[in-house]
Design an enzyme around this catalytic site. Structure first.
Site, PDB file in Angstrom:
ATOM      1  N   ASP A   1       0.855  -1.190   0.000  1.00 49.41           N
ATOM      2  CA  ASP A   1       0.000   0.000   0.000  1.00 49.41           C
ATOM      3  C   ASP A   1       0.893   1.242   0.000  1.00 49.41           C
ATOM      4  O   ASP A   1       2.081   1.164   0.317  1.00 49.41           O
ATOM      5  CB  ASP A   1      -0.931  -0.021   1.216  1.00 49.41           C
ATOM      6  CG  ASP A   1      -0.175  -0.072   2.535  1.00 49.41           C
ATOM      7  OD1 ASP A   1       0.512   0.917   2.853  1.00 49.41           O
ATOM      8  OD2 ASP A   1      -0.247  -1.093   3.245  1.00 49.41           O
TER       9      ASP A   1
ATOM     10  N   GLU B   1      22.688 -22.422 -17.830  1.00 50.43           N
ATOM     11  CA  GLU B   1      21.809 -21.546 -17.046  1.00 50.43           C
ATOM     12  C   GLU B   1      22.595 -20.357 -16.489  1.00 50.43           C
ATOM     13  O   GLU B   1      22.093 -19.234 -16.420  1.00 50.43           O
ATOM     14  CB  GLU B   1      21.157 -22.335 -15.908  1.00 50.43           C
ATOM     15  CG  GLU B   1      20.154 -23.373 -16.409  1.00 50.43           C
ATOM     16  CD  GLU B   1      19.602 -24.238 -15.283  1.00 50.43           C
ATOM     17  OE1 GLU B   1      18.384 -24.452 -15.254  1.00 50.43           O
ATOM     18  OE2 GLU B   1      20.416 -24.721 -14.455  1.00 50.43           O
TER      19      GLU B   1
END
Ligand code: GLA
Length: 730
Positions: free
Chosen positions: A535, A615
Site C-alpha cells: 500500500d 543456465e
C-alpha cells in the site's frame, strides 16, 4: 491557481490539468458536492444538482418547509450518522451525553500554497511548487466538534488528495466510532467496480463487476492492508477499457484496517466512503485534541485504465516514495530464502554470494534465520542478535567477505513480531497482544508486539539501529508475517482499547520513520508474507515491496497485472526462482522467469550452485539485459496489452520511454496451444509519425503502423515460452 473561490456563488473549484472538482456551500452552511470529472473550464456545475421531495427522506429542522431539501438525497463532501442521511456515513460520533447528533455546517475555508502533511502519518508530498491545499472547516454548533476537510491539488499530475482532521473544540470527550477519510458522492452514471482481491501467494487479482443496489464493502480487519483486499478501488464507466472511458480511483494511504463502502442508493446515486475500518475502532477525542483520518489519493482519468494507472504510477514514484533509492538505480539482488530456508551456515551463504557475484548479482540478502534461536519458525522472533553458532564470527566478518566479492549486503528483519519461545517474550510477555485471561491465537507460531507502546518501539529501534551501525548493511527487508488478532494493549486503560489498532499502525510508521531517517543510505524493502501490506503507506518508507511469496512466473503475471493498476513497476519486488517452482510445482523456462521478474525490481532467489553451465550463462545475459533496459522499465510508461479473460493463451505488456524513443514489448505464452493462433498485439504509446526498428534489424515500422496495425510475433512452442522485443526510434 488550481483552487478558486467564487464568493457570490460560494463555489469552491479545484482544477488540475484534465480534471475539475467542485463543491458549494448553501445559505444554511451545508457543503454540497457538485462535480468531479473531466475538466469543465470554470463552469459552475451546480445546475446539475436538482432535488425533489422524496418520501422518507426527511429535512433538517431549519429547512423543514423545503421538503425537497434532504441530507438523505443531496450529494455531500462529508456526512455524519444520526441526523437524517441514511446512506453510508463517513463519521459516527457519540457525544458525552450519549447522543449521536453531529450537524456539520461550513464555517470557512482557507487556501495554502504547498501540500499539507499529516503528523505521524504518510502523505503525498510536494517536491516544490507542485501543489496547493484547500482546508474547508465544518462545525457542529452544539458540541463544538469541528471537521477540517483537506484537499491537496497536484495540478500537473491530475491528483487530488483528501484527508480529514476532526478537532474537539468543545468541552467534553467525543467518542468517534467511525472516522472515514473520504465521502465521494457520484450523483449520476452507472459504474463498474474494479478491485483487487486475493490471498497469500495470490494477491491483487483484478475483479470487475457492475454495481447493484447494495452496499458493497472492500475491507480488511486483519490489522494490515492485507493480501485479501488491497485498499484501492476504481469506479469506471460500464464501457471503460484500457484506452477509453471515465475512471475514478481511490487509494488509501494506510497500512492497517480499512473499509471502502460503495452504495448505490434509492435514486441510483453512488456513494463511496473510504477510511479506517470501524471494527474495534473507538477513538476518545478529548477537548483540545485532533484526530487525523489518513489520506486518500484520488484520481480521475477519461482515458481508461491506462490513463488512471499512469497518474498513480507518476504520483507514487515521485511524490510517495522517498529516500536515496527513490529514483536511483537499485541493485540486482540474490535472496537466500528459497535456496536454503532456515538451513544454512556462513559457508553456505558465502558460496551463494560467491557464485552469484560471478553472474553479475550486486546485492546479497540474508533472509530469515540468522538471529536468536531461529532454526525454524517456532522460535527466535524478537531476539535481534546474530546466532553465532550458525554464522561463526558474527555478521560483520561475513559482510566483509561479501563486500570483498564486490557485492552489497542486505538483511531480513521482522520487527513487529515475537515468538513465545524467545528471550524477548520471556522478559516482556505484556509487550505482546493478548486479551486478559485468554490465550492468544497464534499464526506461524508467532504473536504480535504492541507497537502502540513507546518502550516496545525503543527496544526495536535500539536493536535494529545497533545492527545497522555495527555492520555494513545496505539493504533491509522488513517483513510482517501474520495478521493482528487479540488486539489489546496492556499499557492502556480499558476505555482506550478501541484506539489500539490505529495506534499500532502509527507505531509502525514511527519506527519506520526513525530508522529510514537515521539510516538514509539503506535501501528498505517492505514485505508481509509477500504482498500482504502492499500500500502507499508502506511505500512512503520503502520504495519497493516484495510483491508476493508466489514466484511462479505464470501466476506472477496475474499478480503483477493486478498490482500494475495502481502501483508502478519500480515498487514491485520480483525474483527469478528455481524450477519446478516451490509454490506451484510448475516447470518454466529460465528465460520466462526473467522476463516476468524484470517487470519489477529484479533479483534472484535460488541456489546458484545447482545451476547448469548454460543456465549460468543465461543469467549473466539476463542481468546485462536488465541493466540495458533499466530506465526504460523502471521509468518508462507501462502499458497492459492484454487482459485477464477466459481462453487467453498469452499475455503481453509494454514499456515505452517517456520521450517515445524506445519500447520493450514482453510476451509470455501462459497456456500453450497446439496448432496455435497467431500472437498479435497492437502497441501503445509510440510516436505515430516516427519510424522504429527492432534492435539489430533494418526493417522500419512507423509508430502508427505498430499501434494501429500491430505486430505479429513468430510462433513459438514448448512450455511457457516468452519473447522480448526491443523497438528503437530511428
Ligand atoms: C515471508 C516472506 C518471505 C521470507 C519468509 C521468511 O514469507 O515473504 O520472502 O522472507 O517470510 O520467513
Amino acid at each position: 491557481m488550481s483552487i478558486t473561490f467564487d464568493k457570490d456563488r460560494q463555489l469552491l473549484t479545484l482544477e488540475t490539468k484534465n480534471v475539475t472538482y467542485q463543491m458549494q456551500t448553501d445559505n444554511y452552511g451545508f457543503l454540497h458536492h457538485v462535480y468531479f470529472g473531466r475538466k469543465v473550464n470554470g463552469s459552475d456545475m451546480s445546475y446539475t444538482n436538482v432535488s425533489y421531495d422524496r418520501g422518507f427522506s426527511g429535512n433538517p429542522y431549519d429547512l423543514r418547509y423545503n421538503r425537497a431539501f434532504s441530507l438523505d438525497t443531496m450529494p455531500q463532501e462529508y456526512t455524519s450518522f444520526g441526523v437524517g442521511d441514511f446512506r453510508v456515513n463517513a463519521l459516527s460520533v457519540v457525544n458525552a451525553d450519549g447522543s449521536y447528533g453531529a450537524d456539520f455546517r461550513c464555517v470557512g475555508h482557507k487556501v495554502e500554497s504547498g501540500k499539507y502533511s499529516i503528523p505521524g502519518m504518510p502523505a503525498v508530498y510536494d517536491n516544490g511548487g507542485e501543489a496547493e491545499t484547500l482546508i474547508v472547516t465544518l462545525m457542529d454548533q452544539v458540541t463544538g466538534l469541528k471537521v477540517h476537510l483537506y484537499y491537496g491539488v497536484f495540478e500537473d499530475k491530475d491528483i487530488i488528495t483528501r484527508c480529514v482532521r476532526i478537532e474537539n473544540s468543545g468541552r467534553a470527550v467525543a467518542r468517534l466510532e467511525k472516522a472515514a477519510s473520504v465521502c465521494l458522492d457520484m450523483p449520476f452514471g452507472q459504474w463498474d467496480l474494479v478491485h483487487f482481491h486475493g490471498r497469500h501467494c495470490m494477491e491483487r487479482q483484478m475483479e470487475r463487476s457492475p454495481l447493484i443496489h447494495s452496499i458493497q464493502t472492500i475491507a480488511s480487519k486483519r490489522g494490515m492492508s492485507s493480501h485479501h483486499h488491497n485498499p484501492f478501488v476504481i469506479l469506471c464507466d460500464r464501457e471503460a477499457n484500457e484506452d477509453r472511458g471515465d475512471c475514478y480511483g481511490l487509494m488509501f494511504m494506510y497500512s492497517g484496517n480499512h473499509k471502502t463502502e460503495i452504495e448505490v442508493d434509492q435514486l441510483e446515486n453512488t456513494r463511496v466512503v473510504m477510511g479506517i475500518h470501524d471494527a474495534q475502532f473507538l477513538w476518545n477525542l478529548r477537548p483540545g485534541e485532533s484526530f487525523w483520518a489518513p489520506e486518500v489519493i484520488l484520481s480521475f482519468s477519461p482515458d481508461g485504465f491506462t490513463g488512471l494507472s499512469h497518474n498513480y504510477h507518476n504520483i507514487i514514484r515521485h511524490n510517495v516514495c522517498r529516500g536515496k533509492y527513490k529514483l536511483q538505480r537499485r541493485p540486482v539482488l540474490i535472496n537466500n530464502w528459497e535456496a536454503t530456508y532456515f538451513d544454512f551456515n556462513e559457508k553456505k551463504l558465502l558460496e551463494i554470494a560467491k557464485q552469484s557475484a560471478e553472474l553479475g548479482v550486486e546485492l546479497f540478502v540474508l533472509d530469515d534465520g540468522w538471529f536468536g534461536s531461529r532454526n525454524s519458525d517456532l522460535s527466535g522472533l524478537g531476539d535481534w542478535f546474530v546466532n553465532t553458532e550458525k554464522i561463526k564470527g558474527g555478521l560483520q566478518p561475513l559482510i566483509e567477505q561479501v563486500n570483498a566479492l564486490g557485492m552489497k549486503f542486505g538483511l531480513w528483519i521482522e520487527p513487529e513480531m515475537v515468538n513465545e519461545d524467545s528471550n524477548l517474550y520471556r522478559a516482556h510477555p505484556d509487550w505482546a497482544f493478548y486479551q486478559p485471561n485468554r490465550a492468544p491465537s497464534l499464526a506461524r507460531n508467532q504473536m504480535v508486539l504492541d507497537m502502540s507502546r513507546a518502550d516496545v518501539r525503543d527496544y526495536l529501534y535500539n536493536c535494529i539501529s545497533a545492527l545497522l551501525r555495527e555492520n555494513h548493511i545496505e539493504y533491509i527487508k522488513w517483513d510482517m508475517n501474520r495478521a493482528l488478532s487479540d488486539v489489546y494493549s496492556h499499557s492502556l486503560a480499558p476505555e482506550r482499547q478501541g484506539e489500539v489498532s490505529h495506534l499500532y499502525v502509527l507505531g509502525v510508521y514511527d519506527l519506520m520513520n526513525r530508522l529510514t531517517r537515521d539510516f538514509p543510505d539503506v535501501l528498505f524493502e517492505g514485505c508481509a508474507g509477500g504482498g500482504g501490506r502492499f500500500d502507499p503507506g508502506i511505500l512512503y518508507y520503502s520504495p519497493q515491496i516484495w510483491c508476493s511469496d508466489d514466484t511462479d512466473p505464470i501466476e506472477r503475471i496475474k499478480i503483477q497485472y493486478g498490482t500494475s493498476f495502481g502501483y508502478p513497476v519500480s515498487t514491485m519486488g520480483a525474483h527469478v526462482s528455481a524450477s519446478p517452482n516451490h509454490q506451484t510445482g510448475r516447470t518454466t523456462p529460465l528465460e520466462t522467469r526473467a522476463v516476468v521478474a524484470m517487470s519489477g525490481t529484479f533479483g534472484y532467489e535460488l541456489d546458484p550452485s545447482k545451476l547448469k553451465k548454460r543456465e549460468k550463462q543465461e543469467i549473466r545475459r539476463q542481468i546485462e539485459e536488465f541493466h540495458k533496459y533499466y530506465w526504460l522499465i523502471q521509468d518508462g510508461l507501462f502499458y497492459r496489452l492484454t487482459k485477464e479473460e477466459p481462453g487467453r493463451f498469452f499475455h503481453a505488456w509494454q514499456f515505452v520511454a517517456q520521450d517515445g524513443s524506445e519500447s520493450l514489448v514482453n510476451v509470455v505464452i501462459t497456456s500453450p496451444q497446439p496448432n496455435s493462433c497467431l500472437i498479435h498485439v497492437r502497441l501503445k504509446g509510440l510516436d505515430p509519425d516516427a519510424e522504429y526498428v527492432i534492435e539489430g534489424h533494418s526493417r522500419r515500422f512507423t509508430g502508427s503502423a505498430l499501434m494501429y496495425g500491430g505486430y505479429t510475433f513468430p510462433l513459438v512452442s514448448g512450455d511457457y515460452p516468452s519473447m522480448q522485443v526491443h523497438f528503437v526510434r530511428v
